[in-house]
Design an enzyme around this catalytic site. Sequence first.
Site, PDB file in Angstrom:
ATOM      1  N   ARG A 236       2.424   5.296  40.450  1.00 33.45           N
ATOM      2  CA  ARG A 236       1.012   5.283  40.081  1.00 33.45           C
ATOM      3  C   ARG A 236       0.342   6.481  40.735  1.00 33.45           C
ATOM      4  O   ARG A 236       0.679   6.859  41.863  1.00 33.45           O
ATOM      5  CB  ARG A 236       0.319   4.005  40.576  1.00 33.45           C
ATOM      6  CG  ARG A 236       0.565   2.774  39.725  1.00 33.45           C
ATOM      7  CD  ARG A 236      -0.101   2.885  38.350  1.00 33.45           C
ATOM      8  NE  ARG A 236       0.072   1.696  37.543  1.00 33.45           N
ATOM      9  CZ  ARG A 236       1.081   1.488  36.691  1.00 33.45           C
ATOM     10  NH1 ARG A 236       2.027   2.405  36.542  1.00 33.45           N
ATOM     11  NH2 ARG A 236       1.137   0.376  35.983  1.00 33.45           N
ATOM     12  N   GLU A 265      -6.499   8.698  35.176  1.00 30.42           N
ATOM     13  CA  GLU A 265      -5.832   8.983  33.904  1.00 30.42           C
ATOM     14  C   GLU A 265      -6.855   8.746  32.803  1.00 30.42           C
ATOM     15  O   GLU A 265      -7.501   7.708  32.828  1.00 30.42           O
ATOM     16  CB  GLU A 265      -4.616   8.069  33.712  1.00 30.42           C
ATOM     17  CG  GLU A 265      -3.513   8.403  34.680  1.00 30.42           C
ATOM     18  CD  GLU A 265      -2.269   7.535  34.516  1.00 30.42           C
ATOM     19  OE1 GLU A 265      -2.246   6.684  33.601  1.00 30.42           O
ATOM     20  OE2 GLU A 265      -1.337   7.711  35.300  1.00 30.42           O
ATOM     21  N   HIS A 284       1.741   9.852  31.586  1.00 31.69           N
ATOM     22  CA  HIS A 284       2.171   8.468  31.857  1.00 31.69           C
ATOM     23  C   HIS A 284       3.113   7.955  30.757  1.00 31.69           C
ATOM     24  O   HIS A 284       2.779   7.056  29.985  1.00 31.69           O
ATOM     25  CB  HIS A 284       0.946   7.547  32.010  1.00 31.69           C
ATOM     26  CG  HIS A 284       1.251   6.301  32.777  1.00 31.69           C
ATOM     27  ND1 HIS A 284       0.316   5.657  33.564  1.00 31.69           N
ATOM     28  CD2 HIS A 284       2.381   5.564  32.893  1.00 31.69           C
ATOM     29  CE1 HIS A 284       0.860   4.581  34.114  1.00 31.69           C
ATOM     30  NE2 HIS A 284       2.119   4.512  33.714  1.00 31.69           N
TER      31      HIS A 284
END
Length: 324
Positions: A236, A265, A284
């Site tokens: 993360r 993000e 991601h």
Amino acid sequence: MSHPKIFITRLIPGPGLALVQKHFPNADIWPAEMPPTREQLLAKIRGMDGLLCLLTERIDAELMDAAGPQLKVISSMSVGMDHIDIPAATARGIPVGNTPGVLTDATADQAFALLLAAARRLVEGVDYIRDGKWTTWHPQLLLGADLTGATLGIVGFGRIGQAVAKRAQGFDMQVLYHSPNAEPAYGAQAVDLDTLLRESDFVSINVPLTEKTRHLVNAEFLAKMKPTAVLVNTARGGVLDQTALYNALKSNQIFAAALDVTDPEPLPMDSPLLELKNCIIVPHLGSASYKTRNMMSKLAAENLIAGLKGERLPNCVNVSVYRS
Ligand code: GLV
């Protein structure tokens, strides 16, 4: 319960969608490319019995209360749970489901893809050609790092960390790991974090984001790495202090980094990290293979359906709800 009210926050891949719609043809599915805004989500959740969400939604106490006391299950199509306030769900007796296991290999593949890409400067090579700079084979062009015989340090030795170690065996790498309470596997050796950072040529971050791991990768962490080392983060974005990483990469304190995840993000286009040649960033994509996303959607649907039927979720992260 014949007609439970269900909200699904995006069009999930086919197998999961078909399964939910088979059981609950009236499920309310957010059709847009972009996720619902906070306001839209708070409005949509009102009166729902079940929620199937993604990691793009913040599922907190306010949202659970906005749903109402009938909310029976929260199912996330993700393994990471940092977007959900688990204690708040537990306090309300709501089981929360996630999708571990099915994305382990895809995410470990992604860690290795990034590791190789950063080590061998693949993105720089692609840009080199696109920029019209390829004039000859040159003995010193875009030299990078070898994997064979190098040491890989894995921070977080859960399912994905171990799958990364398994892949490293095939590259004849020596593997160290740092992870409280994890048993050795795939020839990896447990060490303290300082030893791992001092000895590793590659460092792979595989811890979940928690209050303990937030900014684990900070200036001090990076200063302990080798100047030739490569950092890979498929966990993360919040695990890493991006300002500290920028400084370490810009000053060549470490060789390169490859990030599958950022904080926030999407990464703002004015992030200084985007200016660095020795930093690869992808949006991601750790679990982004057809097969894996299909399996994740199916598992998320199974968690949702079980919760609505009052059955135990196949993958429940707060099993203590079943004790109360
Ligand atoms: C992806 O990051 C996930 O948590 O599933």
